[in-house]
Write an enzyme that holds these catalytic residues in place. Structure first.
Site, mmCIF file in Angstrom:
data_model
loop_
_atom_site.group_PDB
_atom_site.id
_atom_site.type_symbol
_atom_site.label_atom_id
_atom_site.label_comp_id
_atom_site.label_asym_id
_atom_site.label_seq_id
_atom_site.Cartn_x
_atom_site.Cartn_y
_atom_site.Cartn_z
ATOM 1 N N GLU A 95 -12.021 5.118 3.838
ATOM 2 C CA GLU A 95 -11.576 6.049 4.882
ATOM 3 C C GLU A 95 -12.674 6.253 5.923
ATOM 4 O O GLU A 95 -12.397 6.339 7.119
ATOM 5 C CB GLU A 95 -11.145 7.392 4.285
ATOM 6 C CG GLU A 95 -9.852 7.349 3.506
ATOM 7 C CD GLU A 95 -8.594 7.167 4.336
ATOM 8 O OE1 GLU A 95 -8.647 7.214 5.582
ATOM 9 O OE2 GLU A 95 -7.530 6.977 3.718
ATOM 10 N N TRP A 117 -5.762 1.522 9.994
ATOM 11 C CA TRP A 117 -5.814 1.392 8.540
ATOM 12 C C TRP A 117 -5.491 -0.034 8.104
ATOM 13 O O TRP A 117 -6.043 -0.537 7.135
ATOM 14 C CB TRP A 117 -4.886 2.410 7.879
ATOM 15 C CG TRP A 117 -5.006 2.404 6.395
ATOM 16 C CD1 TRP A 117 -4.030 2.116 5.500
ATOM 17 C CD2 TRP A 117 -6.173 2.691 5.610
ATOM 18 N NE1 TRP A 117 -4.516 2.205 4.213
ATOM 19 C CE2 TRP A 117 -5.838 2.554 4.261
ATOM 20 C CE3 TRP A 117 -7.491 3.047 5.935
ATOM 21 C CZ2 TRP A 117 -6.742 2.759 3.216
ATOM 22 C CZ3 TRP A 117 -8.392 3.252 4.894
ATOM 23 C CH2 TRP A 117 -8.019 3.103 3.561
ATOM 24 N N TYR A 164 0.835 -1.200 0.000
ATOM 25 C CA TYR A 164 0.000 0.000 0.000
ATOM 26 C C TYR A 164 0.875 1.257 0.000
ATOM 27 O O TYR A 164 0.664 2.173 -0.787
ATOM 28 C CB TYR A 164 -0.950 0.003 1.207
ATOM 29 C CG TYR A 164 -1.777 1.254 1.309
ATOM 30 C CD1 TYR A 164 -2.790 1.508 0.398
ATOM 31 C CD2 TYR A 164 -1.524 2.196 2.299
ATOM 32 C CE1 TYR A 164 -3.545 2.674 0.464
ATOM 33 C CE2 TYR A 164 -2.270 3.360 2.374
ATOM 34 C CZ TYR A 164 -3.278 3.588 1.466
ATOM 35 O OH TYR A 164 -4.007 4.753 1.541
#
Length: 185
Positions: A44, A52, A22
């Site tokens: 998000e 995350w 990522y």
């Protein structure tokens, strides 16, 4: 690309291939595709209050559950689909966040209709320019995220507070917060 001599941002867990991938290939890369912009906005929002990495690990399940983030399909979700999502153990099962995703899809479409694309809307706040990190003290929000958050809330979006929007702007490359010693800086 987990070579030991490659310098990355301090927040990257070097024991997590998904995090490395990522960071190396997505985070901070300018995104102009409305489908990708919608996906990241929804993810998000689901990340609020969570890490995350939790969202990254569930990302493929989110894609499957949310019809590959097709904004028109998501905007038409009904109670049956909401129940299906609430029973899907592979995603974050939060009714408020699910309802927000559906609501936000509807507003996303309105923004596309008003501006020609969501890309034109979101990148319009910086006139298409990328804001580059000037030091390694990454803030959690700034004037830009405050402004965009306020605008999205006025349009009726949910889970778009300034901290979420700052993270969103980082993820879609409007804000490049890679640390100076990172190879992506």
């Amino acid at each position: 690309m987990k070579e030991e001599n490659i310098k990355r941002c301090k927040w990257v867990d070097l024991n997590s291939e998904i995090y490395i991938d990522y960071h190396d290939n997505e985070w901070g890369v300018p995104t102009y595709d409305d489908k990708e912009l919608f996906e990241m906005l929804i993810l998000e929002g689901f990340q609020a209050g969570l890490s995350w990495i939790t969202i990254l690990k569930k990302r493929e399940a989110f894609r499957k559950a949310f019809d590959d983030f097709d904004v028109i399909t998501v905007s038409k979700y009904d109670e049956n689909k909401i129940d299906e999502l609430l029973n899907n153990k592979d995603i974050v099962r939060n009714k408020n966040k699910i309802n927000a995703a559906i609501n936000n899809a509807k507003i996303f479409i309105k923004i596309q209709n008003e501006f020609g694309s969501f890309k034109d809307y979101i990148w319009g706040f910086t006139n298409g320019k990328i804001i580059k990190n000037i030091d390694d003290n990454m803030p959690t929000h700034n004037e830009l995220s405050d402004t965009i958050s306020k605008d999205l809330k006025q349009r009726g979006m949910k889970y778009v507070g300034t901290i979420i929007i700052y993270s969103y702007l980082q993820s879609i490359g409007i804000i490049n917060d890679h640390e100076k010693n990172c190879f992506r800086y």
